[in-house]
Write an enzyme that holds these catalytic residues in place. Structure first.
Site, PDB file in Angstrom:
ATOM      1  N   ASP A 169       0.813  -1.224   0.000  1.00 47.94           N
ATOM      2  CA  ASP A 169       0.000   0.000   0.000  1.00 47.94           C
ATOM      3  C   ASP A 169       0.842   1.267   0.000  1.00 47.94           C
ATOM      4  O   ASP A 169       0.377   2.323   0.435  1.00 47.94           O
ATOM      5  CB  ASP A 169      -0.903   0.015   1.251  1.00 47.94           C
ATOM      6  CG  ASP A 169      -1.962  -1.082   1.229  1.00 47.94           C
ATOM      7  OD1 ASP A 169      -2.370  -1.508   0.132  1.00 47.94           O
ATOM      8  OD2 ASP A 169      -2.393  -1.512   2.314  1.00 47.94           O
TER       9      ASP A 169
ATOM     10  N   LYS B  24      -0.274  -8.564  -1.492  1.00 46.96           N
ATOM     11  CA  LYS B  24      -1.627  -8.044  -1.671  1.00 46.96           C
ATOM     12  C   LYS B  24      -1.590  -6.703  -2.407  1.00 46.96           C
ATOM     13  O   LYS B  24      -0.977  -5.744  -1.954  1.00 46.96           O
ATOM     14  CB  LYS B  24      -2.300  -7.857  -0.304  1.00 46.96           C
ATOM     15  CG  LYS B  24      -3.760  -7.426  -0.424  1.00 46.96           C
ATOM     16  CD  LYS B  24      -4.427  -7.371   0.916  1.00 46.96           C
ATOM     17  CE  LYS B  24      -4.374  -6.015   1.550  1.00 46.96           C
ATOM     18  NZ  LYS B  24      -5.189  -4.994   0.849  1.00 46.96           N
TER      19      LYS B  24
ATOM     20  N   ASP C  99      -6.942  -7.355  -4.048  1.00 45.42           N
ATOM     21  CA  ASP C  99      -7.948  -7.042  -3.015  1.00 45.42           C
ATOM     22  C   ASP C  99      -8.775  -5.829  -3.425  1.00 45.42           C
ATOM     23  O   ASP C  99      -8.569  -4.723  -2.934  1.00 45.42           O
ATOM     24  CB  ASP C  99      -7.191  -6.786  -1.691  1.00 45.42           C
ATOM     25  CG  ASP C  99      -8.123  -6.484  -0.530  1.00 45.42           C
ATOM     26  OD1 ASP C  99      -9.299  -6.892  -0.581  1.00 45.42           O
ATOM     27  OD2 ASP C  99      -7.664  -5.828   0.430  1.00 45.42           O
TER      28      ASP C  99
ATOM     29  N   LYS D 161     -12.240  -5.915  -3.380  1.00 44.45           N
ATOM     30  CA  LYS D 161     -13.504  -5.960  -2.599  1.00 44.45           C
ATOM     31  C   LYS D 161     -14.722  -5.602  -3.462  1.00 44.45           C
ATOM     32  O   LYS D 161     -15.401  -4.607  -3.226  1.00 44.45           O
ATOM     33  CB  LYS D 161     -13.433  -5.019  -1.395  1.00 44.45           C
ATOM     34  CG  LYS D 161     -12.316  -5.352  -0.414  1.00 44.45           C
ATOM     35  CD  LYS D 161     -12.399  -4.488   0.822  1.00 44.45           C
ATOM     36  CE  LYS D 161     -11.258  -4.718   1.764  1.00 44.45           C
ATOM     37  NZ  LYS D 161      -9.940  -4.250   1.294  1.00 44.45           N
TER      38      LYS D 161
ATOM     39  N   ASP E 152     -21.365  -5.097  -5.994  1.00 42.50           N
ATOM     40  CA  ASP E 152     -22.215  -4.491  -7.021  1.00 42.50           C
ATOM     41  C   ASP E 152     -23.381  -5.443  -7.301  1.00 42.50           C
ATOM     42  O   ASP E 152     -23.558  -6.439  -6.584  1.00 42.50           O
ATOM     43  CB  ASP E 152     -21.368  -4.242  -8.294  1.00 42.50           C
ATOM     44  CG  ASP E 152     -21.831  -2.999  -9.042  1.00 42.50           C
ATOM     45  OD1 ASP E 152     -23.040  -2.912  -9.339  1.00 42.50           O
ATOM     46  OD2 ASP E 152     -20.997  -2.129  -9.327  1.00 42.50           O
TER      47      ASP E 152
ATOM     48  N   PRO F 183     -25.302  -8.495  -9.235  1.00 42.21           N
ATOM     49  CA  PRO F 183     -24.689  -9.767  -9.640  1.00 42.21           C
ATOM     50  C   PRO F 183     -23.991  -9.727 -10.992  1.00 42.21           C
ATOM     51  O   PRO F 183     -22.851 -10.176 -11.127  1.00 42.21           O
ATOM     52  CB  PRO F 183     -25.873 -10.739  -9.639  1.00 42.21           C
ATOM     53  CG  PRO F 183     -26.791 -10.190  -8.602  1.00 42.21           C
ATOM     54  CD  PRO F 183     -26.670  -8.694  -8.709  1.00 42.21           C
ATOM     55  N   ASN F 184     -24.645  -9.190 -12.014  1.00 42.87           N
ATOM     56  CA  ASN F 184     -24.062  -9.204 -13.356  1.00 42.87           C
ATOM     57  C   ASN F 184     -22.710  -8.481 -13.389  1.00 42.87           C
ATOM     58  O   ASN F 184     -21.740  -8.979 -13.962  1.00 42.87           O
ATOM     59  CB  ASN F 184     -25.041  -8.553 -14.341  1.00 42.87           C
ATOM     60  CG  ASN F 184     -24.555  -8.666 -15.760  1.00 42.87           C
ATOM     61  OD1 ASN F 184     -24.349  -9.774 -16.261  1.00 42.87           O
ATOM     62  ND2 ASN F 184     -24.316  -7.532 -16.392  1.00 42.87           N
TER      63      ASN F 184
ATOM     64  N   THR G  75     -11.887  -4.815   9.494  1.00 46.72           N
ATOM     65  CA  THR G  75     -11.184  -4.801  10.784  1.00 46.72           C
ATOM     66  C   THR G  75     -11.062  -3.389  11.364  1.00 46.72           C
ATOM     67  O   THR G  75     -10.630  -3.225  12.501  1.00 46.72           O
ATOM     68  CB  THR G  75      -9.770  -5.420  10.630  1.00 46.72           C
ATOM     69  OG1 THR G  75      -9.211  -5.007   9.386  1.00 46.72           O
ATOM     70  CG2 THR G  75      -9.825  -6.924  10.675  1.00 46.72           C
TER      71      THR G  75
ATOM     72  N   ARG H 247       1.325  -1.899   7.148  1.00 45.60           N
ATOM     73  CA  ARG H 247       2.149  -0.854   7.766  1.00 45.60           C
ATOM     74  C   ARG H 247       3.206  -1.366   8.749  1.00 45.60           C
ATOM     75  O   ARG H 247       4.330  -0.843   8.748  1.00 45.60           O
ATOM     76  CB  ARG H 247       1.235   0.204   8.409  1.00 45.60           C
ATOM     77  CG  ARG H 247       0.605   1.106   7.358  1.00 45.60           C
ATOM     78  CD  ARG H 247      -0.596   1.870   7.868  1.00 45.60           C
ATOM     79  NE  ARG H 247      -1.746   0.990   8.055  1.00 45.60           N
ATOM     80  CZ  ARG H 247      -2.976   1.414   8.325  1.00 45.60           C
ATOM     81  NH1 ARG H 247      -3.213   2.715   8.456  1.00 45.60           N
ATOM     82  NH2 ARG H 247      -3.981   0.557   8.464  1.00 45.60           N
TER      83      ARG H 247
END
Ligand code: C5P
Length: 233
Positions: free
Chosen positions: A8, A31, A60, A62, A65, A67-68, A119, A209
């Site tokens: 990140d 990731k 990642d 996420k 939306d 389904p299609n 989290t 981090r």
């Protein structure tokens, strides 16, 4: 339990430099989240593989939306040849089942993990939105995800064991918010140590981090590997 490093950082070069220094660590997952993918795109994934083709890539994004759109987007992720993707379990049973069904037809598909409660939520900020506790909601969402044939769940270390007990021991859990050596929690609320993740049978821990902001990231990763081995013994 496998380590997944969150890439990140602010610049692509910083992420790549970090990885170059870590290319000798076995079974390392990396990731690529929203920041890096929005900025550096597909090419970043290729550059990661050039450093070490053995790195497993977790994209990642996420997805959340209708389904299609979720199905089409998951199929596009699969074309990127990544090893793991995330979707939101609150997208519901129909979207999750249909998405898994369409990935099934592929020769090689990424593992699909469903996000339950981020989290960064504590119980009070979570209840303000969902009117129920994190535990209750995470278990409910995990059950629907399991019945929809996902491979696993993203949750905190504190929900990991209970989710396995309510679904199946082989239903995988991936736990972010890990603070291996009492580092700052930053914006994370449900933070846990490696030992807590291990005791709760987490299959993957995600650490960002505490590694890339540490004075010596290579040493930190080495210590994380040692700590995982210590938990196993
Ligand atoms: O820096 P830190 O170790 O807190 O990074 C955690 C990483 O895991 C971030 O990239 C964040 O986007 C991701 N993540 C999370 N909680 C989730 C899902 C993903 O923290 N539920």
């Amino acid at each position: 339990m496998k380590l997944c490093i969150a890439l990140d950082l602010e610049h692509q070069e910083q992420n790549l430099k970090l990885l170059e220094n870590l290319h000798n660590f076995p079974n390392l997952w990396v990731k690529v989240g929203l920041r890096s993918y929005i900025r550096d795109g597909k090419n970043f994934l290729n550059l990661i593989k050039q450093i070490n083709p053995e790195f497993k890539i977790f994209l990642d994004l996420k997805l959340y939306d209708i389904p299609n759109t979720m199905i089409d987007s998951a199929l596009e992720c699969a074309k990127l040849n990544v090893d793991m993707i995330t979707i939101h379990t609150s997208s519901g049973r129909i979207a999750m089942s249909a998405l898994m069904q369409s990935l099934k037809s592929l020769q090689k598909r990424p593992l699909v993990f469903g996000v339950t409660a981020l989290t960064s939520f504590d119980n009070s900020t979570f209840e303000e939105i969902y009117h129920t506790s994190i535990d209750t909601q995470a278990t409910l969402l995990a059950k629907i995800a399991y019945e929809s044939n996902l491979d696993g769940i993203v949750c905190s270390a504190y929900e990991s064991l209970s989710i396995k007990q309510h679904t199946h021991k082989d239903f995988l859990t991936l736990t972010p918010g890990i603070r291996p050596f009492a580092e700052d929690a930053d914006d994370q609320k449900r933070v846990a140590t490696i030992q807590q993740a291990y005791e709760n049978q987490s299959d993957f821990i995600v650490v960002g981090r505490p590694i890339y902001k540490s004075a010596n990231p290579i040493l930190t990763v080495k210590k994380i590997y040692e700590e995982i081995e210590k938990c196993k013994s």
